[in-house]
Scaffold this active site. Sequence first.
Site, PDB file in Angstrom:
ATOM      1  N   CYS A 133      39.697 -79.996  11.625  1.00  0.00           N
ATOM      2  CA  CYS A 133      38.549 -79.744  10.745  1.00  0.00           C
ATOM      3  C   CYS A 133      37.475 -80.829  10.817  1.00  0.00           C
ATOM      4  O   CYS A 133      36.455 -80.749  10.130  1.00  0.00           O
ATOM      5  CB  CYS A 133      39.036 -79.541   9.313  1.00  0.00           C
ATOM      6  N   LYS A 199      42.621 -77.567  -1.897  1.00  0.00           N
ATOM      7  CA  LYS A 199      43.031 -76.716  -0.781  1.00  0.00           C
ATOM      8  C   LYS A 199      44.337 -77.270  -0.232  1.00  0.00           C
ATOM      9  O   LYS A 199      44.411 -78.429   0.187  1.00  0.00           O
ATOM     10  CB  LYS A 199      41.951 -76.720   0.297  1.00  0.00           C
ATOM     11  N   ARG A 209      43.854 -68.010  11.101  1.00  0.00           N
ATOM     12  CA  ARG A 209      43.653 -68.837  12.301  1.00  0.00           C
ATOM     13  C   ARG A 209      43.598 -67.977  13.559  1.00  0.00           C
ATOM     14  O   ARG A 209      42.975 -68.358  14.541  1.00  0.00           O
ATOM     15  CB  ARG A 209      44.725 -69.926  12.375  1.00  0.00           C
ATOM     16  N   LYS A 252      42.939 -72.913  -3.562  1.00  0.00           N
ATOM     17  CA  LYS A 252      43.277 -72.081  -2.415  1.00  0.00           C
ATOM     18  C   LYS A 252      44.615 -72.536  -1.835  1.00  0.00           C
ATOM     19  O   LYS A 252      44.791 -73.738  -1.637  1.00  0.00           O
ATOM     20  CB  LYS A 252      42.167 -72.243  -1.371  1.00  0.00           C
TER      21      LYS A 252
HETATM   22  C1  PBG Z   1      38.810 -73.575   7.526  1.00  0.00           C
HETATM   23  C2  PBG Z   1      39.410 -72.531   6.663  1.00  0.00           C
HETATM   24  C3  PBG Z   1      40.695 -71.969   6.682  1.00  0.00           C
HETATM   25  C4  PBG Z   1      40.706 -70.944   5.738  1.00  0.00           C
HETATM   26  C5  PBG Z   1      39.445 -70.940   5.146  1.00  0.00           C
HETATM   27  N1  PBG Z   1      38.671 -71.935   5.714  1.00  0.00           N
HETATM   28  C6  PBG Z   1      41.850 -72.240   7.573  1.00  0.00           C
HETATM   29  C7  PBG Z   1      42.518 -73.527   7.561  1.00  0.00           C
HETATM   30  O1  PBG Z   1      42.256 -74.424   6.770  1.00  0.00           O
HETATM   31  O2  PBG Z   1      43.356 -73.679   8.448  1.00  0.00           O
HETATM   32  C8  PBG Z   1      41.850 -70.025   5.445  1.00  0.00           C
HETATM   33  C9  PBG Z   1      41.489 -68.727   4.792  1.00  0.00           C
HETATM   34  C10 PBG Z   1      42.524 -67.669   4.855  1.00  0.00           C
HETATM   35  O3  PBG Z   1      43.696 -67.910   5.223  1.00  0.00           O
HETATM   36  O4  PBG Z   1      42.184 -66.541   4.506  1.00  0.00           O
HETATM   37  N2  PBG Z   1      39.357 -74.833   7.446  1.00  0.00           N
END
Ligand code: PBG
Length: 327
Positions: A133, A199, A209, A252
């Site tokens: 990220c 998160k 992913r 989340k």
């Molecule tokens: C980007 C991001 C992710 C999700 C939203 N923004 C993936 C991650 O952090 O690996 C996941 C959303 C979903 O699973 O619906 N970092």
Amino acid sequence: MVAMEAPVRRHRRLRRSETIRALVRETELTPSHLVYPIFVEAGLTGREPIEPMPGQFRLGLDAVSEEARELGRLGIPAVLLFGIPETKDEAGSSAWQPHGVVQEAIRRMKDANPDLVTIGDVCLCEYTTHGHCGVLAPDGSVDNDRTLPLLAQMAVSLAEAGCDIIAPSDMMDGRVAAIRHALDSAGFEQVAILSYAAKFASAFYGPFRVAADSAPAFGDRRGYQMDPANVRMAIDEVLTDVAEGADMVMVKPALPYLDVIRAVRERTELPLAAYNVSGEYAMLCAAAERGWIDRERAVHEALTAIRRAGADIVITYHAKEWARSRS
Ligand code: PBG
């Protein structure tokens, strides 16, 4: 024989008809609380199904205008946008191109439906070759402070394209302050920040992913996303982002973290969003496909539970089907 006592309270009196049940219902779900996530792929024409998320599609730029109009017809007020770029590099520079795929999608969706609220996800994982990220330090860890200006640059680029709300999901420390400062300096003081404050490093992001082509090439995200076991830490994250200038905060995933949603609700007055993520969606789809649960009822119950836990806003791949089932 012992005489049976009549029950002292007859709770069933308030459950006798749908009208009475509606009269005493505590939690409302309306389309106005929903956000629909969308994946836009550079170079794609039309729509391509996302295998682990049945019913969801990657959209080509030629398909986003109709999507924006359809959301308008369904009464869904907002989209959360993710991009799959044509090219990736170490720094994720496709993320802040003036004509990047999300920037173009925002312009087209706003043209097609000016009332649609556009929320831009800010994170580099879809744009970096390594799938992390942020940018990497020599030891392979994600370099927090060198990532901040890149996230800020991406946020400004999305704002220039007309993005209403910036939603950083990278979990770097200090990103909300860095993004707020960059937006204000560029004249975008009216653009809001919805921070993915709490998160978690979750297995429930698996299908996303695949959808976003953003799986890390090595290692995992536990060095920056939160440990699923922690709730006090979630509040600490939220309070930090509030202090840095977030306008709204997010928890989340949603369903395995309803207690976190409730705990955060009790500690901030800001609007709270919860993300009903890809793995939650996939599980429900898979069970319904096998005939093991009633899809429509399960969707309604899941989204209502997220609202009941304390979320104002629910980000969900079920948004369109739920809105359709109500009309
Ligand atoms: C980007 C991001 C992710 C999700 C939203 N923004 C993936 C991650 O952090 O690996 C996941 C959303 C979903 O699973 O619906 N970092």
